[in-house]
Motif scaffolding. Structure first.
Motif, PDB file in Angstrom:
ATOM      1  N   HIS A  16       0.604  -0.957  -0.178  1.00  0.00           N
ATOM      2  CA  HIS A  16       0.265   0.139   0.132  1.00  0.00           C
ATOM      3  C   HIS A  16       0.758   1.176  -0.010  1.00  0.00           C
ATOM      4  CE1 HIS A  16       0.816   0.358   4.318  1.00  0.00           C
ATOM      5  NE2 HIS A  16       0.212  -0.988   4.406  1.00  0.00           N
ATOM      6  N   LYS A  17       0.472   2.125   0.184  1.00  0.00           N
ATOM      7  CA  LYS A  17       1.189   3.874  -0.234  1.00  0.00           C
ATOM      8  C   LYS A  17       2.482   3.860   0.668  1.00  0.00           C
ATOM      9  CE  LYS A  17      -1.750   6.189  -2.972  1.00  0.00           C
ATOM     10  NZ  LYS A  17      -2.880   7.688  -3.261  1.00  0.00           N
ATOM     11  N   TYR A  41       6.178   4.882   0.588  1.00  0.00           N
ATOM     12  CA  TYR A  41       6.145   5.630   1.198  1.00  0.00           C
ATOM     13  C   TYR A  41       7.940   5.338   1.742  1.00  0.00           C
ATOM     14  CZ  TYR A  41       7.677   9.175   5.028  1.00  0.00           C
ATOM     15  OH  TYR A  41       8.131  10.814   5.797  1.00  0.00           O
ATOM     16  N   GLY A  73       0.368   7.200   9.810  1.00  0.00           N
ATOM     17  CA  GLY A  73      -1.113   6.601   8.993  1.00  0.00           C
ATOM     18  C   GLY A  73      -1.941   5.352  10.759  1.00  0.00           C
ATOM     19  N   THR A 133      -9.762   4.443   6.767  1.00  0.00           N
ATOM     20  CA  THR A 133      -9.038   5.648   7.714  1.00  0.00           C
ATOM     21  C   THR A 133      -8.516   7.003   6.964  1.00  0.00           C
ATOM     22  OG1 THR A 133      -8.358   5.659   9.713  1.00  0.00           O
ATOM     23  CG2 THR A 133     -11.178   5.808   9.640  1.00  0.00           C
ATOM     24  N   SER A 134      -7.138   6.695   7.392  1.00  0.00           N
ATOM     25  CA  SER A 134      -6.032   7.865   6.571  1.00  0.00           C
ATOM     26  C   SER A 134      -5.517   7.520   4.991  1.00  0.00           C
ATOM     27  CB  SER A 134      -4.800   7.863   7.847  1.00  0.00           C
ATOM     28  OG  SER A 134      -3.743   6.850   7.922  1.00  0.00           O
ATOM     29  N   ASN A 135      -4.906   8.478   4.976  1.00  0.00           N
ATOM     30  CA  ASN A 135      -3.390   8.377   3.211  1.00  0.00           C
ATOM     31  C   ASN A 135      -2.811   6.418   3.796  1.00  0.00           C
ATOM     32  OD1 ASN A 135      -3.875   8.767   0.894  1.00  0.00           O
ATOM     33  ND2 ASN A 135      -2.240   9.490   1.843  1.00  0.00           N
ATOM     34  N   PHE A 136      -2.456   6.146   4.775  1.00  0.00           N
ATOM     35  CA  PHE A 136      -1.837   5.304   5.157  1.00  0.00           C
ATOM     36  C   PHE A 136      -2.550   4.707   5.699  1.00  0.00           C
ATOM     37  CE2 PHE A 136       2.037   7.963   5.083  1.00  0.00           C
ATOM     38  CZ  PHE A 136       1.959   7.694   3.111  1.00  0.00           C
ATOM     39  N   ALA A 137      -3.540   4.153   4.548  1.00  0.00           N
ATOM     40  CA  ALA A 137      -4.514   2.712   5.545  1.00  0.00           C
ATOM     41  C   ALA A 137      -4.014   1.640   5.942  1.00  0.00           C
ATOM     42  CB  ALA A 137      -5.992   2.948   4.359  1.00  0.00           C
ATOM     43  N   ASP A 146      -7.734   4.957  -3.880  1.00  0.00           N
ATOM     44  CA  ASP A 146      -7.295   5.605  -2.868  1.00  0.00           C
ATOM     45  C   ASP A 146      -6.212   6.306  -2.071  1.00  0.00           C
ATOM     46  OD1 ASP A 146      -7.966   7.907  -4.869  1.00  0.00           O
ATOM     47  OD2 ASP A 146     -10.053   8.046  -2.923  1.00  0.00           O
ATOM     48  N   TYR A 147      -5.973   4.487  -1.666  1.00  0.00           N
ATOM     49  CA  TYR A 147      -4.440   3.860  -0.083  1.00  0.00           C
ATOM     50  C   TYR A 147      -4.102   2.915  -0.898  1.00  0.00           C
ATOM     51  CZ  TYR A 147      -9.247   5.356   1.736  1.00  0.00           C
ATOM     52  OH  TYR A 147      -9.542   6.898   2.921  1.00  0.00           O
TER      53      TYR A 147
END
Length: 405
Positions: A14-15, A19, A199, A208-212, A231-232
């Motif tokens: 995931h994102k 990162y 996240g 919930t957050s951008n870093f799910a 989006d996640y």
């Protein structure tokens, strides 16, 4: 040329993982990123959402240069053996300069300080640990309390700090401690670096957050709401999921092992052969299995003060995979003799060449004629995964070659 390693599962990627990869490359200014990834089963004792080959390919498309497989004997073990096996492999490769991991703490100096205490096990610490264990307290909690007791003798201000308490309770911190322990015991040249985890918590169940969390993403896929995760996850993950979903690929979830596990438990009485089973846990599981309708129900019925939910989940997964047929204690102590390549790019190809020059480890691109017990267990793990995932051939380890991306 310097290389950094990330020990991972990517279930799915995931994102937050992207990162971490990007931060590691930037922070270390390294030439290559090596991902040492669990295969088809995870450390918590659950099957992978997607098979190891697809997850490895996604990792390369998301910034990794070389993905190698963490043998099953380590990938489905406690944090201590998971970390030990991973660090032993990275050390033996001879091409890794940094190991990068996430932690809730982000304080590498404190993590290393505690790791040294845990490695050297001073007498005061050992006596305190024994006292807590004799009270029936789970090992992880007993170890945390013993560490606090010992540190209070040396540094009372640190022992009472919330920072220390948090570090000893959070899952990524615990893994970070084990990585640093293994590095210290190996007298490794590899330098540890940690990124503060951002996240959602790893076990957060909703997006919930951008870093799910990976858990939340798997839950969304379970409900077949594939577009809700767009989006996640990075584009590489999303496009692969869309493609697989369109091809009727079967995503695998935590409870998929249960029917097969129930049959095996009702047919056999050899759960006690697993080294992590003691104090009548096997009898508790045998008693609970007939009336349990899910793996979650079985674990809750078998759970005790000393045996946590995750530990029992891992034991059941080991049994499903056939760990009881091997000398697990000896395999955990042995050093891996091979590097199993799953996927790579042009930089990864250069790293593989370097491994051949710096290490005596066997590079496994295709199955060798002589197969060790450790590698045999990996093969058996793929066969077990093929029972859950009809898209996977039981002999896939013999049929597939590393993916060049």
């Amino acid at each position: 040329m310097k290389n950094a390693a990330i020990i991972c599962e990517y279930n799915p990627l995931h994102k937050g993982h992207v990162y971490h990869i990007n931060h590691t490359r930037e922070y270390t200014n390294c030439h290559g990123i090596v991902c040492l990834m669990s295969g088809n089963f995870m450390q918590r004792g659950i099957p992978a959402l997607m098979d190891k080959w697809k997850r490895a390919e996604i990792a390369i498309k998301s910034g990794a240069d070389l993905v190698i497989e963490l043998p099953s004997i380590f990938s489905v073990s406690s944090a201590e053996f998971f970390a030990k096996g991973a660090i032993d492999i990275l050390d033996s490769m001879g091409v890794v300069d940094y190991v990068s991991f996430g932690s809730e703490s982000g304080d590498i100096a404190l993590i290393e300080k505690l790791a040294i205490i845990l490695s050297e096990e001073p007498m005061e610490y050992k006596e305190s640990l024994k006292t807590y264990l004799n009270r029936g307290i789970p090992f992880a909690k007993a170890r945390a309390e013993s560490l606090k007791d010992y540190i209070s003798l040396k540094d009372s201000s640190l022992a009472s700090s919330s920072k220390l308490t948090s570090l000893l309770q959070s899952s990524n911190n615990i893994l970070a401690l084990e990585y640093c322990k293994a590095l210290y015991k190996n007298n490794s040249k590899i330098k540890p670096i940690t990124l503060t985890r951002m996240g959602d918590n790893y076990n957060e169940t909703t997006l919930t957050s951008n870093f799910a969390s990976a858990t939340a993403i798997r839950n969304a896929l379970r409900s077949k709401d594939i577009y809700s995760i767009k989006d996640y996850v990075p584009e590489s993950t999303f496009q692969e999921l869309i493609k697989l979903n369109g091809n009727n690929y079967k995503f695998i979830f935590e409870d998929s092992m249960f029917p097969y596990l129930k049959y095996k438990l009702m047919l056999n009485r050899d759960l006690h052969k697993l080294p992590d089973v003691s104090e009548g846990l096997d009898n508790r599981i045998y008693s609970a299995i007939s009336n349990s309708k899910s793996i979650q129900e079985l674990i809750l019925k078998s759970k005790t003060k000393r045996y946590t939910y995750t530990r029992i989940n891992r034991i059941l997964c080991q049994y499903f995979l056939g760990f009881e047929e091997y000398d697990i204690k000896s395999l955990r102590k042995s050093e891996p003799s091979y590097v199993r390549i799953l996927a790579f790019n042009h930089r990864g190809r250069e790293i593989i060449k370097d491994i051949k020059n710096t290490s005596s480890m066997e590079i496994v691109n295709k199955m060798p004629k002589k197969i060790s017990d450790m590698l045999e267990l990996d093969i058996k793990t793929t066969k077990a995964y093929s029972i859950l995932n009809a898209n996977i051939d039981p002999s896939e380890d013999f049929l597939k070659s590393p993916k060049y991306v």
